[in-house]
Design a protein around this motif. Structure first.
Motif, mmCIF file in Angstrom:
data_model
loop_
_atom_site.group_PDB
_atom_site.id
_atom_site.type_symbol
_atom_site.label_atom_id
_atom_site.label_comp_id
_atom_site.label_asym_id
_atom_site.label_seq_id
_atom_site.Cartn_x
_atom_site.Cartn_y
_atom_site.Cartn_z
ATOM 1 N N GLY A 1 -10.770 -1.828 4.816
ATOM 2 C CA GLY A 1 -10.261 -2.559 3.659
ATOM 3 C C GLY A 1 -9.718 -1.577 2.632
ATOM 4 O O GLY A 1 -10.321 -0.522 2.395
ATOM 5 N N TYR A 2 -8.562 -1.909 2.056
ATOM 6 C CA TYR A 2 -7.951 -1.048 1.038
ATOM 7 C C TYR A 2 -7.833 -1.796 -0.285
ATOM 8 O O TYR A 2 -7.626 -3.017 -0.298
ATOM 9 C CB TYR A 2 -6.533 -0.636 1.452
ATOM 10 N N ILE B 1 -13.060 -4.501 -0.812
ATOM 11 C CA ILE B 1 -14.018 -5.432 -0.197
ATOM 12 C C ILE B 1 -13.294 -6.731 0.165
ATOM 13 O O ILE B 1 -13.461 -7.277 1.262
ATOM 14 C CB ILE B 1 -15.199 -5.713 -1.154
ATOM 15 N N ARG B 2 -12.488 -7.249 -0.756
ATOM 16 C CA ARG B 2 -11.732 -8.494 -0.510
ATOM 17 C C ARG B 2 -10.794 -8.332 0.682
ATOM 18 O O ARG B 2 -10.656 -9.227 1.519
ATOM 19 C CB ARG B 2 -10.900 -8.875 -1.741
ATOM 20 N N ASP B 3 -10.127 -7.169 0.738
ATOM 21 C CA ASP B 3 -9.160 -6.931 1.812
ATOM 22 C C ASP B 3 -9.874 -6.885 3.175
ATOM 23 O O ASP B 3 -9.415 -7.495 4.145
ATOM 24 C CB ASP B 3 -8.431 -5.611 1.535
ATOM 25 N N TYR C 1 0.817 -1.201 0.000
ATOM 26 C CA TYR C 1 0.000 0.000 0.000
ATOM 27 C C TYR C 1 0.856 1.257 0.000
ATOM 28 O O TYR C 1 0.460 2.295 0.453
ATOM 29 C CB TYR C 1 -1.026 -0.058 1.135
ATOM 30 N N GLY D 1 -12.756 -8.230 3.843
ATOM 31 C CA GLY D 1 -13.248 -9.591 4.073
ATOM 32 C C GLY D 1 -12.152 -10.521 4.582
ATOM 33 O O GLY D 1 -12.379 -11.358 5.453
ATOM 34 N N GLU E 1 -3.965 -12.350 -0.180
ATOM 35 C CA GLU E 1 -4.347 -10.961 -0.446
ATOM 36 C C GLU E 1 -3.143 -10.067 -0.094
ATOM 37 O O GLU E 1 -2.240 -10.497 0.645
ATOM 38 C CB GLU E 1 -5.568 -10.591 0.405
ATOM 39 N N PRO E 2 -3.102 -8.827 -0.608
ATOM 40 C CA PRO E 2 -1.910 -7.993 -0.390
ATOM 41 C C PRO E 2 -1.453 -7.898 1.070
ATOM 42 O O PRO E 2 -0.268 -7.912 1.349
ATOM 43 C CB PRO E 2 -2.354 -6.619 -0.913
ATOM 44 N N ARG E 3 -2.413 -7.814 2.001
ATOM 45 C CA ARG E 3 -1.990 -7.617 3.394
ATOM 46 C C ARG E 3 -1.916 -8.917 4.188
ATOM 47 O O ARG E 3 -1.579 -8.897 5.371
ATOM 48 C CB ARG E 3 -2.934 -6.638 4.084
ATOM 49 N N THR E 4 -2.277 -10.042 3.573
ATOM 50 C CA THR E 4 -2.250 -11.300 4.327
ATOM 51 C C THR E 4 -1.249 -12.306 3.747
ATOM 52 O O THR E 4 -0.965 -13.312 4.394
ATOM 53 C CB THR E 4 -3.646 -11.962 4.342
ATOM 54 N N TYR F 1 -8.132 -17.913 -0.916
ATOM 55 C CA TYR F 1 -8.610 -16.741 -0.178
ATOM 56 C C TYR F 1 -8.869 -17.137 1.275
ATOM 57 O O TYR F 1 -9.440 -18.189 1.519
ATOM 58 C CB TYR F 1 -9.903 -16.221 -0.823
ATOM 59 N N PRO F 2 -8.452 -16.394 2.263
ATOM 60 C CA PRO F 2 -7.918 -15.025 2.247
ATOM 61 C C PRO F 2 -6.409 -14.961 2.440
ATOM 62 O O PRO F 2 -5.906 -13.932 2.885
ATOM 63 C CB PRO F 2 -8.619 -14.415 3.460
#
Lengths: 217, 212
Positions: free
Chosen positions: B159-160, B182-184, A46, B186, A87-90, A83-84
């Motif tokens: 969420g970003y 939304i995915r972030d 980010y 979630g 994801e970018p932050r996980t 998922y999840p």
């Protein structure tokens, strides 16, 4: 024949020079069978920069074709299936976190079902490091034209970190750096002379990545 | 060619944008679309009710930006699909219930009720941020009621999401950035909800009282 000469001349004329460098570090032996797959993922953070989707698509397109094609799982499909966790932050930031990730319910099974052997994280971007010059275009009743010249220098810097998902270790890293200056000359018609460092970095990285993954088998 | 186009873009894009905005009545309608993945997480051992308010179901954000006209982002429908799927995958049982407060005994067959809410939505265009991306953020509030109707958990998540503007139109890039937000959000709910102190206390209470 004349058309071919003109076409070659135009391509040479409108292609700028790019210098590139590829470096590799190996941490583990590699090899891949025809039924095993690889996933190419771009690092997204980010901050103000992230790996361009067009770059990871370029690498995937090259690896999926050619003399030794590698079976690739599309990044979107991989991320949806897991998922999840990607994801970018996980997403895991180092191969050391793979053990903890694979302990999550269902993760190991999904990876095994898709038979994903390697995950390559692509991190980097292409930035304009310098630009200058000026060009103006005018149009009037009796025609128009462009005069002047502008240039921009771009630097493409990317690194691929390859993780072995069967042995849960980092297999190595490959870095690709390319630099080039493009020009836009206005001689009535605007004539672009384009350097494509991002494209050069993609081709160099993809070639080395293929050789790296195929290994000594 | 892409670099060439990008270079030209800085010179010609403002003029093109002014023309396009002028021709389309100054409104950019953004539809949010995308896949709805099933989260791969251990289920929380509880049967819950969930209330989706009308505002949540039909959430639309509208903002007027002087340079680029009116932006209308319709994210309610996709957000609802995502949350229905998310919560169904996270708990042993889920049913949709009316809005709190509840009648005495109305929720006795449930272990609790969750009410998600969109507190805030915001976005940035490349023209505003100076970056190459469209970015979006969504702040959610998750309220957890026990079966007696008391609030036992109140959790905020942001969420970003961001998306390159180059290869998409503005509406598609912002739609994708919103979908990623939304995915972030979630993903954080799926991973972190069971680790929240309020949720842990609620589950311990459920386990200690058995069927209560």
């Amino acid at each position: 024949m004349n058309h071919k000469v003109i076409a070659v001349f135009l391509v040479v004329l409108t292609t700028g020079c790019v210098t590139s460098r590829i470096e590799q570090t190996r941490e583990a032996a590699t090899g891949i069978t025809a039924d095993e797959a690889m996933v190419i993922l771009g690092r997204a953070t980010y901050s103000e920069r992230q790996t361009e989707k067009s770059f990871t698509d370029c690498i995937a397109n090259i690896l999926a074709k050619g003399p030794n094609p590698i079976r690739l799982i599309p990044d979107k499909e991989f991320k949806d299936n897991l998922y999840p966790w990607f994801e970018p932050r996980t997403a895991p930031t180092s191969a050391d976190e793979l053990g903890r990730l694979f302990a999550q319910p269902g993760v190991q099974d999904r990876i095994n079902e898709a038979n994903v052997r390697y995950l390559a994280w692509i991190d980097g971007n292409t930035v304009t490091v310098d630009s200058g010059g000026s060009m103006s275009c005018t149009i009037g009743t009796f025609g128009g034209g462009c005069f002047g010249m502008s240039y921009w220098e771009e630097d493409a810097s990317y690194e691929a970190s390859i993780w072995d998902l069967r042995n849960l270790v980092s297999a190595g890293q490959i870095s690709a750096d390319a630099n080039g200056t493009s020009y836009l000359a206005g001689l009535i018609l605007p004539i672009p002379i384009l350097a494509r460092p991002g494209n050069a970095a993609c081709k160099g990285l993809a070639k080395q990545l293929r050789e790296f993954v195929i290994g000594d088998q | 060619m892409w670099e060439f186009m990008r270079h030209l873009k800085y010179r010609t894009l403002p003029a093109v944008l002014v023309l396009v905005v002028g021709l389309t009545g100054c409104v950019t309608n953004v539809m949010v679309e995308g896949t709805v993945p099933v989260p791969l997480v251990a289920k929380i051992p509880a049967t819950i009710g969930v209330h989706f308010s009308d505002e949540f179901k039909t959430f639309t954000y509208k903002e007027v930006i002087r340079e680029s006209g009116t932006w209308k982002i319709d994210l309610g429908r996709q957000n609802l699909r995502f949350f229905r799927n998310l919560l169904s995958s996270m708990f042993d049982g889920v049913e949709e219930v009316p809005e709190p407060p509840f009648q005495p005994g109305e929720m006795q067959h449930l272990d609790g009720v969750i009410v998600p809410r969109i507190v805030k939505y915001g976005f940035l265009t490349p023209a505003i941020s100076g970056l190459k991306f469209y970015s979006a953020s969504i702040q959610y509030q998750i309220l957890l009621y026990d079966r007696g109707g008391d609030v036992v958990g109140d959790w905020n998540i942001v969420g970003y999401g961001k998306s390159e503007g180059g290869s998409f139109g503005a509406h598609a890039a912002l739609g994708e950035a919103t979908m990623l937000a939304i995915r972030d959000g979630g993903a954080r709910i799926a991973i972190e909800m069971s680790q929240q102190p309020q949720i842990i206390t609620w589950l311990e209470k459920l386990n200690s009282t058995g069927v209560e």
